[in-house]
Design a protein around this motif. Structure first.
Motif, PDB file in Angstrom:
ATOM      1  N   ILE A   1       0.848  -1.184   0.000  1.00  0.00           N
ATOM      2  CA  ILE A   1       0.000   0.000   0.000  1.00  0.00           C
ATOM      3  C   ILE A   1       0.888   1.240   0.000  1.00  0.00           C
ATOM      4  O   ILE A   1       1.709   1.425   0.905  1.00  0.00           O
ATOM      5  CB  ILE A   1      -0.926   0.011   1.227  1.00  0.00           C
ATOM      6  CG1 ILE A   1      -1.732  -1.295   1.304  1.00  0.00           C
ATOM      7  CG2 ILE A   1      -1.852   1.220   1.198  1.00  0.00           C
ATOM      8  CD1 ILE A   1      -2.458  -1.474   2.619  1.00  0.00           C
ATOM      9  N   ASP A   2       0.752   2.083  -1.019  1.00  0.00           N
ATOM     10  CA  ASP A   2       1.513   3.326  -1.107  1.00  0.00           C
ATOM     11  C   ASP A   2       0.556   4.503  -0.901  1.00  0.00           C
ATOM     12  O   ASP A   2      -0.499   4.578  -1.544  1.00  0.00           O
ATOM     13  CB  ASP A   2       2.198   3.447  -2.466  1.00  0.00           C
ATOM     14  CG  ASP A   2       3.276   2.402  -2.658  1.00  0.00           C
ATOM     15  OD1 ASP A   2       4.080   2.204  -1.742  1.00  0.00           O
ATOM     16  OD2 ASP A   2       3.298   1.753  -3.731  1.00  0.00           O
ATOM     17  N   LYS A   3       0.922   5.410  -0.010  1.00  0.00           N
ATOM     18  CA  LYS A   3       0.102   6.581   0.274  1.00  0.00           C
ATOM     19  C   LYS A   3       0.904   7.853   0.027  1.00  0.00           C
ATOM     20  O   LYS A   3       2.068   7.952   0.415  1.00  0.00           O
ATOM     21  CB  LYS A   3      -0.382   6.566   1.724  1.00  0.00           C
ATOM     22  CG  LYS A   3      -1.384   5.466   2.041  1.00  0.00           C
ATOM     23  CD  LYS A   3      -1.874   5.589   3.479  1.00  0.00           C
ATOM     24  CE  LYS A   3      -2.907   4.505   3.794  1.00  0.00           C
ATOM     25  NZ  LYS A   3      -3.380   4.614   5.205  1.00  0.00           N
ATOM     26  N   SER A   4       0.245   8.819  -0.645  1.00  0.00           N
ATOM     27  CA  SER A   4       0.828  10.142  -0.846  1.00  0.00           C
ATOM     28  C   SER A   4       0.079  11.121   0.042  1.00  0.00           C
ATOM     29  O   SER A   4      -1.129  11.344  -0.144  1.00  0.00           O
ATOM     30  CB  SER A   4       0.713  10.567  -2.317  1.00  0.00           C
ATOM     31  OG  SER A   4       1.116  11.909  -2.458  1.00  0.00           O
ATOM     32  N   PHE A   5       0.749  11.695   1.044  1.00  0.00           N
ATOM     33  CA  PHE A   5       0.095  12.608   1.970  1.00  0.00           C
ATOM     34  C   PHE A   5      -0.301  13.914   1.277  1.00  0.00           C
ATOM     35  O   PHE A   5      -1.347  14.500   1.563  1.00  0.00           O
ATOM     36  CB  PHE A   5       1.021  12.914   3.152  1.00  0.00           C
ATOM     37  CG  PHE A   5       1.448  11.698   3.918  1.00  0.00           C
ATOM     38  CD1 PHE A   5       0.508  10.795   4.405  1.00  0.00           C
ATOM     39  CD2 PHE A   5       2.788  11.443   4.152  1.00  0.00           C
ATOM     40  CE1 PHE A   5       0.897   9.681   5.107  1.00  0.00           C
ATOM     41  CE2 PHE A   5       3.185  10.324   4.851  1.00  0.00           C
ATOM     42  CZ  PHE A   5       2.235   9.431   5.328  1.00  0.00           C
ATOM     43  N   PHE A   6       0.536  14.335   0.326  1.00  0.00           N
ATOM     44  CA  PHE A   6       0.266  15.601  -0.344  1.00  0.00           C
ATOM     45  C   PHE A   6      -0.928  15.481  -1.284  1.00  0.00           C
ATOM     46  O   PHE A   6      -1.834  16.308  -1.278  1.00  0.00           O
ATOM     47  CB  PHE A   6       1.516  16.065  -1.113  1.00  0.00           C
ATOM     48  CG  PHE A   6       1.336  17.368  -1.841  1.00  0.00           C
ATOM     49  CD1 PHE A   6       1.382  18.571  -1.156  1.00  0.00           C
ATOM     50  CD2 PHE A   6       1.105  17.370  -3.213  1.00  0.00           C
ATOM     51  CE1 PHE A   6       1.203  19.764  -1.829  1.00  0.00           C
ATOM     52  CE2 PHE A   6       0.920  18.564  -3.886  1.00  0.00           C
ATOM     53  CZ  PHE A   6       0.978  19.768  -3.196  1.00  0.00           C
ATOM     54  N   ARG A   7      -0.925  14.411  -2.109  1.00  0.00           N
ATOM     55  CA  ARG A   7      -2.014  14.253  -3.093  1.00  0.00           C
ATOM     56  C   ARG A   7      -3.224  13.541  -2.517  1.00  0.00           C
ATOM     57  O   ARG A   7      -4.254  13.426  -3.180  1.00  0.00           O
ATOM     58  CB  ARG A   7      -1.490  13.464  -4.297  1.00  0.00           C
ATOM     59  CG  ARG A   7      -0.406  14.191  -5.087  1.00  0.00           C
ATOM     60  CD  ARG A   7      -0.164  13.514  -6.430  1.00  0.00           C
ATOM     61  NE  ARG A   7       0.291  12.136  -6.262  1.00  0.00           N
ATOM     62  CZ  ARG A   7       1.572  11.772  -6.216  1.00  0.00           C
ATOM     63  NH1 ARG A   7       2.524  12.704  -6.298  1.00  0.00           N
ATOM     64  NH2 ARG A   7       1.922  10.512  -6.071  1.00  0.00           N
ATOM     65  N   GLN A   8      -3.094  13.036  -1.282  1.00  0.00           N
ATOM     66  CA  GLN A   8      -4.187  12.288  -0.654  1.00  0.00           C
ATOM     67  C   GLN A   8      -4.616  11.109  -1.539  1.00  0.00           C
ATOM     68  O   GLN A   8      -5.805  10.859  -1.751  1.00  0.00           O
ATOM     69  CB  GLN A   8      -5.392  13.212  -0.381  1.00  0.00           C
ATOM     70  CG  GLN A   8      -5.111  14.299   0.651  1.00  0.00           C
ATOM     71  CD  GLN A   8      -4.856  13.722   2.030  1.00  0.00           C
ATOM     72  OE1 GLN A   8      -5.695  12.986   2.569  1.00  0.00           O
ATOM     73  NE2 GLN A   8      -3.700  14.058   2.589  1.00  0.00           N
ATOM     74  N   GLU A   9      -3.631  10.381  -2.041  1.00  0.00           N
ATOM     75  CA  GLU A   9      -3.900   9.228  -2.914  1.00  0.00           C
ATOM     76  C   GLU A   9      -3.327   7.956  -2.269  1.00  0.00           C
ATOM     77  O   GLU A   9      -2.310   7.989  -1.596  1.00  0.00           O
ATOM     78  CB  GLU A   9      -3.270   9.424  -4.292  1.00  0.00           C
ATOM     79  CG  GLU A   9      -3.901  10.548  -5.097  1.00  0.00           C
ATOM     80  CD  GLU A   9      -3.210  10.744  -6.439  1.00  0.00           C
ATOM     81  OE1 GLU A   9      -3.711  11.546  -7.232  1.00  0.00           O
ATOM     82  OE2 GLU A   9      -2.173  10.087  -6.666  1.00  0.00           O
ATOM     83  N   THR A  10      -4.026   6.847  -2.536  1.00  0.00           N
ATOM     84  CA  THR A  10      -3.587   5.540  -2.050  1.00  0.00           C
ATOM     85  C   THR A  10      -3.635   4.535  -3.194  1.00  0.00           C
ATOM     86  O   THR A  10      -4.642   4.464  -3.922  1.00  0.00           O
ATOM     87  CB  THR A  10      -4.485   5.029  -0.907  1.00  0.00           C
ATOM     88  OG1 THR A  10      -4.435   5.961   0.183  1.00  0.00           O
ATOM     89  CG2 THR A  10      -4.036   3.657  -0.428  1.00  0.00           C
ATOM     90  N   SER A  11      -2.579   3.793  -3.365  1.00  0.00           N
ATOM     91  CA  SER A  11      -2.548   2.736  -4.378  1.00  0.00           C
ATOM     92  C   SER A  11      -2.201   1.408  -3.708  1.00  0.00           C
ATOM     93  O   SER A  11      -1.399   1.359  -2.777  1.00  0.00           O
ATOM     94  CB  SER A  11      -1.533   3.047  -5.477  1.00  0.00           C
ATOM     95  OG  SER A  11      -0.222   3.076  -4.946  1.00  0.00           O
ATOM     96  N   VAL A  12      -2.835   0.355  -4.214  1.00  0.00           N
ATOM     97  CA  VAL A  12      -2.627  -0.992  -3.660  1.00  0.00           C
ATOM     98  C   VAL A  12      -2.191  -1.917  -4.784  1.00  0.00           C
ATOM     99  O   VAL A  12      -2.836  -1.951  -5.840  1.00  0.00           O
ATOM    100  CB  VAL A  12      -3.910  -1.534  -2.997  1.00  0.00           C
ATOM    101  CG1 VAL A  12      -3.674  -2.954  -2.475  1.00  0.00           C
ATOM    102  CG2 VAL A  12      -4.361  -0.615  -1.858  1.00  0.00           C
ATOM    103  N   GLU A  13      -1.125  -2.659  -4.548  1.00  0.00           N
ATOM    104  CA  GLU A  13      -0.639  -3.623  -5.544  1.00  0.00           C
ATOM    105  C   GLU A  13      -0.524  -5.000  -4.886  1.00  0.00           C
ATOM    106  O   GLU A  13       0.175  -5.161  -3.883  1.00  0.00           O
ATOM    107  CB  GLU A  13       0.708  -3.194  -6.107  1.00  0.00           C
ATOM    108  CG  GLU A  13       1.190  -4.082  -7.246  1.00  0.00           C
ATOM    109  CD  GLU A  13       2.453  -3.558  -7.901  1.00  0.00           C
ATOM    110  OE1 GLU A  13       3.013  -4.275  -8.754  1.00  0.00           O
ATOM    111  OE2 GLU A  13       2.873  -2.430  -7.558  1.00  0.00           O
ATOM    112  N   GLU A  14      -1.250  -5.959  -5.474  1.00  0.00           N
ATOM    113  CA  GLU A  14      -1.248  -7.320  -4.940  1.00  0.00           C
ATOM    114  C   GLU A  14      -0.029  -8.088  -5.451  1.00  0.00           C
ATOM    115  O   GLU A  14       0.374  -7.975  -6.606  1.00  0.00           O
ATOM    116  CB  GLU A  14      -2.526  -8.060  -5.357  1.00  0.00           C
ATOM    117  CG  GLU A  14      -3.815  -7.418  -4.884  1.00  0.00           C
ATOM    118  CD  GLU A  14      -4.087  -7.682  -3.416  1.00  0.00           C
ATOM    119  OE1 GLU A  14      -3.383  -8.523  -2.828  1.00  0.00           O
ATOM    120  OE2 GLU A  14      -5.005  -7.045  -2.854  1.00  0.00           O
ATOM    121  N   ASN A  15       0.549  -8.890  -4.545  1.00  0.00           N
ATOM    122  CA  ASN A  15       1.628  -9.831  -4.890  1.00  0.00           C
ATOM    123  C   ASN A  15       2.806  -9.158  -5.597  1.00  0.00           C
ATOM    124  O   ASN A  15       3.432  -9.756  -6.484  1.00  0.00           O
ATOM    125  CB  ASN A  15       1.086 -10.970  -5.760  1.00  0.00           C
ATOM    126  CG  ASN A  15      -0.013 -11.748  -5.071  1.00  0.00           C
ATOM    127  OD1 ASN A  15       0.105 -12.118  -3.900  1.00  0.00           O
ATOM    128  ND2 ASN A  15      -1.106 -11.990  -5.786  1.00  0.00           N
TER     129      ASN A  15
END
Length: 415
Positions: free
Chosen positions: A343-357
């Protein structure tokens, strides 16, 4: 918990050198006098060359050996008789096999262990650093002779191994001499193994007896339950391996079943254990990436593992009411992953990305567990364990690892 295990390890020398195991028994002197008392029953793989004896538990110890003792017995557990016998010196390890049969012998004054005694013969065993041998004493004879067995190379430039099966012919002659056994029994000799159970069985047949059942069980089963403290973490060149990475521990239950085999069922100090366990872990590794926008990354993976763990356990303190043990082994683990995501979170852009495996985790992995604990009244085993860090990934520049502590309770079946 790790500190407790290290403290127990540091106390091993004290336990090992201070502990004795005096059991009721008797010795027979060269003058044929029988002295009742207590013998220090030591678990060992070779035949004893001497014993420590007391006439009473509070008495001073005495040493008996082949120079002043003709026989001794320990509380109906083991019995030995002294004989001057011929001992074969042929090697059994593959690296030192002789070319052709090695007929080298030595004359030795030794204590032979009694395996089976009856009206016609007595079967003995003798083990030294070279190998285990079996001896036969016929009635009306004063000296046992060795049942001959061995392996050798057929020729110097030939890797073909040959087996010396002279012991089968020797036993056939004994059966004919005492007119015992059936034709079926004689035919079975062609397949007879050179091992203790097989030879005890044929010796009992020659004595026209049934094989006496040992009062000491050679195995026992157990079931257990406990709690694991798990921690997943990274090593090597990776953001998750940085000094600022945070590794979150989880606490999960485990179940286990297994079987113990005793090296010596009468003493039960050295135990060979095979354990199957089912466990889970919830792992989370996170880090803050210092960049233009400020980001955090988290790797979450939940693991379900079935483990097969062969171990050796040694009771460094060994009494019926209390045993203190230390054990170690190798775990063969089959793992499944119900969750494996980053799980990658960007505090500035308020975005979250999830990558499985994104990171591939191995289903088959190995571990090195160490355990220590106590056994109460032969039934309740309370243990603590530590599993050394082991990798569950296969990358060149970094690895994902699991470290585990555990506490648990096993219930031991049998006497």
């Amino acid at each position: 918990m790790k500190r407790s295990l290290l403290l127990l390890l540091s106390g091993i020398p004290v336990f090992c050198f201070a502990q004795s195991n005096f059991q009721k028994g008797y010795v027979v002197t060269n003058n044929k006098d029988t002295i009742a008392g207590y013998i220090d029953f030591v678990e060992q793989t070779k035949n004893p060359v001497s014993i420590t004896f007391k006439t009473a538990l509070e008495s001073q110890t005495q040493t008996f050996n082949t120079a002043n003792c003709s026989a001794f017995s320990i509380n109906e557990m083991e019995a030995y008789q002294r004989f001057d016998v011929e001992v074969s010196m042929s090697k059994m390890d593959l690296a030192n096999l002789s070319v052709g049969p090695d007929k080298t012998i030595e004359k030795r004054d030794v204590f032979l262990k009694v395996l089976q005694a009856g009206k016609n013969i007595t079967l003995f065993s003798y083990t030294d650093k070279i190998k285990k041998r079996f001896y036969l004493l016929e009635k009306d004879s004063a000296t046992p002779y060795e049942l001959v067995s061995g392996i050798y190379l057929k020729a110097a430039n030939d890797n073909m191994m040959m087996e010396d099966i002279e012991f089968r012919r020797q036993l056939s002659l004994v059966m004919n001499k005492f007119e015992v056994g059936t034709e079926t029994d004689r035919n079975k000799l062609a397949f007879l193994g050179y091992d203790e159970p097989s030879l005890i069985k044929i010796a009992a047949r020659i004595n026209e007896q049934k094989v006496a059942k040992s009062k000491y069980n050679s195995t026992r089963f157990f079931v257990g339950i406990g709690m694991n403290a798990n921690k997943g973490y990274y090593k090597g060149t990776h953001n998750f391996a940085s000094p600022d990475a945070h590794n979150k521990s989880s606490y999960t239950p485990y179940l286990s079943v297994g079987i113990d085999a005793f090296a010596n069922p009468a003493i039960r100090k050295l135990i060979y254990r095979l354990e199957l366990s089912l466990s889970t872990s919830r792992n989370e590794v996170s880090t803050i990436t210092e960049g233009k926008y400020g980001e955090s990354a988290t790797h979450q993976f939940n693991q379900v593992t079935v483990s097969m763990i062969p171990q050796m356990i040694y009771n460094i303190y060994n009494r019926d009411h209390l045993k203190v043990f230390l054990g170690g082994g190798v775990g063969l683990n089959l793992s499944g992953y119900t969750t494996n995501k980053e799980i990658d979170k960007s505090f500035f852009r308020q975005e979250t990305s999830v990558e499985e495996n994104k990171t591939e985790l191995e289903k088959l992995n190995f571990s090195l567990p160490l355990t220590a604990g106590i056994v109460l009244h032969k039934k309740i085993e309370i243990l603590a364990g530590y599993t050394f860090s082991s990798a569950i990934s296969n990358y060149q520049t970094f690895s994902v690892n699991i470290q585990r502590y555990k506490i648990g309770v096993n219930y031991l079946f049998g006497k």
